[in-house]
Design an enzyme around this catalytic site. Structure first.
Site, mmCIF file in Angstrom:
data_model
loop_
_atom_site.group_PDB
_atom_site.id
_atom_site.type_symbol
_atom_site.label_atom_id
_atom_site.label_comp_id
_atom_site.label_asym_id
_atom_site.label_seq_id
_atom_site.Cartn_x
_atom_site.Cartn_y
_atom_site.Cartn_z
ATOM 1 N N ARG A 1 45.061 42.703 42.418
ATOM 2 C CA ARG A 1 45.680 41.558 42.748
ATOM 3 C C ARG A 1 46.280 40.933 41.524
ATOM 4 O O ARG A 1 45.646 40.701 40.324
ATOM 5 C CB ARG A 1 44.492 40.531 43.212
ATOM 6 C CG ARG A 1 44.937 39.034 43.540
ATOM 7 C CD ARG A 1 43.801 38.300 43.929
ATOM 8 N NE ARG A 1 44.116 36.942 44.453
ATOM 9 C CZ ARG A 1 44.334 35.859 43.561
ATOM 10 N NH1 ARG A 1 44.338 36.073 42.338
ATOM 11 N NH2 ARG A 1 44.667 34.777 43.797
ATOM 12 N N LYS B 1 43.671 36.772 33.253
ATOM 13 C CA LYS B 1 42.374 36.083 33.335
ATOM 14 C C LYS B 1 42.102 35.926 31.951
ATOM 15 O O LYS B 1 42.617 36.613 30.812
ATOM 16 C CB LYS B 1 41.299 36.947 33.874
ATOM 17 C CG LYS B 1 41.578 36.900 35.783
ATOM 18 C CD LYS B 1 40.577 36.344 36.528
ATOM 19 C CE LYS B 1 40.951 36.105 37.703
ATOM 20 N NZ LYS B 1 40.225 36.814 38.906
HETATM 21 N N1 HH2 Z 1 40.872 35.443 41.640
HETATM 22 C C1 HH2 Z 1 41.459 34.126 41.630
HETATM 23 C C2 HH2 Z 1 41.548 33.691 43.004
HETATM 24 N N2 HH2 Z 1 41.284 34.467 44.230
HETATM 25 N N3 HH2 Z 1 40.457 36.403 45.063
HETATM 26 C C3 HH2 Z 1 39.940 37.831 44.886
HETATM 27 N N4 HH2 Z 1 39.362 38.511 45.816
HETATM 28 N N5 HH2 Z 1 39.550 38.152 43.478
HETATM 29 C C4 HH2 Z 1 40.056 37.483 42.240
HETATM 30 O O1 HH2 Z 1 39.802 38.036 41.373
HETATM 31 C C5 HH2 Z 1 40.731 36.034 42.509
HETATM 32 C C6 HH2 Z 1 40.912 35.581 43.943
HETATM 33 C C7 HH2 Z 1 41.553 33.334 40.518
HETATM 34 O O2 HH2 Z 1 42.902 33.620 39.794
HETATM 35 P P1 HH2 Z 1 43.485 32.262 39.050
HETATM 36 O O3 HH2 Z 1 44.170 33.093 37.882
HETATM 37 O O4 HH2 Z 1 42.299 31.319 38.712
HETATM 38 O O5 HH2 Z 1 44.349 31.842 39.933
HETATM 39 P P2 HH2 Z 1 45.322 32.791 40.660
HETATM 40 O O6 HH2 Z 1 45.222 34.148 40.292
HETATM 41 O O7 HH2 Z 1 45.393 32.366 42.183
HETATM 42 O O8 HH2 Z 1 46.901 32.182 40.022
#
Ligand code: HH2
Length: 275
Positions: free
Chosen positions: A249, A214
């Site tokens: 995650r 992030k």
């Molecule tokens: N972050 C992203 C998407 N879904 N779900 C949960 N429960 N918690 C999170 O922190 C979360 C989530 C967004 O992450 P991003 O880096 O924009 O995309 P991704 O991680 O899907 O590659």
């Protein structure tokens, strides 16, 4: 005292980069291959998502999301007993994914997106992740504001857990997530939240932490781009483990499992010394 290390949830993106049919087939194959790799690397849970929540991302109709997610769930169910989570805000997508074998609904809107979200979660009987977000994906990074970010996120999550319980979701199915990066200033809000994770854990539900790659990691490391944030992502996962989160995650499953296992082994050795 040692406790179990957090489970590792691997992120599987089922969003095609190309809109041609050929691109879609390739994307589906790539998502399945990626999922298999994360299972081999030790993922406990896979989180399948077909709609990006990034600011400015195109919304995806439910039928398209279902068309990307369900074949993936079906294929994985046929070959593995890994727990499958679906990252969607749409009840109809959650219903289709659970019917195909998903065990968890990960909803970044904490069941606020549709009028029937709460009821659907109760009826499905699957695990449900309630995540904090200030505002909505399109505009959430426009001047987010808090007086006490940890207190406000904790109060929001406690209220959403109450709403889910009142709608009939079983207590043991509810997970909470502070929503790192969702309507939060990179440094002013995400860092205090990371430091205050124990207060979210103290609410008494399993906590999922999504900090992998992030932007706050880039912000504290001289502007490192997303693909150069592995060290910071692992530091965040270890901070989560120390605070008692139940799952992290992550994009980089192998490295995260290794880091968490080593930290847990050191904890055990420390306990043995003080016993
Ligand atoms: N972050 C992203 C998407 N879904 N779900 C949960 N429960 N918690 C999170 O922190 C979360 C989530 C967004 O992450 P991003 O880096 O924009 O995309 P991704 O991680 O899907 O590659």
């Amino acid at each position: 005292m040692t406790r179990a290390r957090p489970k590792v949830m691997g992120i599987v993106n089922a969003t095609p980069d190309s809109f041609s049919d050929g691109g879609r087939f390739l994307a589906a194959d790539a998502a399945l291959a990626h999922a298999r790799r994360l299972i081999a690397e030790g993922a406990d849970i896979l989180d399948l998502g077909a709609e990006s929540t990034r600011p400015g991302a195109e919304p995806v109709p439910a039928e398209v999301e279902i068309g990307r997610i369900v074949p993936l769930v079906t294929a994985l169910r046929a070959e593995s007993d890994v727990a499958i989570s679906v990252d969607t805000m749409k009840p109809e997508v959650a219903r289709a994914a659970v019917a195909a074998g998903a065990a968890m609904w990960n909803d970044v809107t904490a069941l606020r997106h549709a009028p029937d979200s709460l009821e659907t979660a109760a009826v499905l009987g699957c695990g449900v992740v309630l995540m904090h977000m200030q505002g909505e994906p399109r505009t959430m990074q426009h001047r987010p504001r808090y007086d006490d970010v940890v207190g406000e996120v904790a109060a929001f999550l406690a209220a959403r857990a109450e709403a889910a319980l009142a709608a009939g979701v079983a207590r043991e199915r509810i997970w909470l997530d502070p929503g790192i990066g969702f309507g939060k200033d990179m440094i002013r809000h995400n860092l205090p939240l990371m430091a205050g994770l124990d207060r979210i854990v103290a609410l008494g539900f399993p906590v999922l932490l999504g900090a992998s790659r992030k932007s706050f990691i880039g912000a504290v490391s001289g502007g490192a781009p997303a693909d150069r944030r592995l060290g910071g992502s692992i530091a965040a996962a270890l901070a989560g483990a120390a605070a008692g989160v139940a799952a992290v995650r992550v994009h980089d499953v192998f490295e995260t499992v290794q880091a968490l296992d080593v930290a847990a082994a050191i904890d055990q050795a420390r306990d043995a010394q003080s016993a």
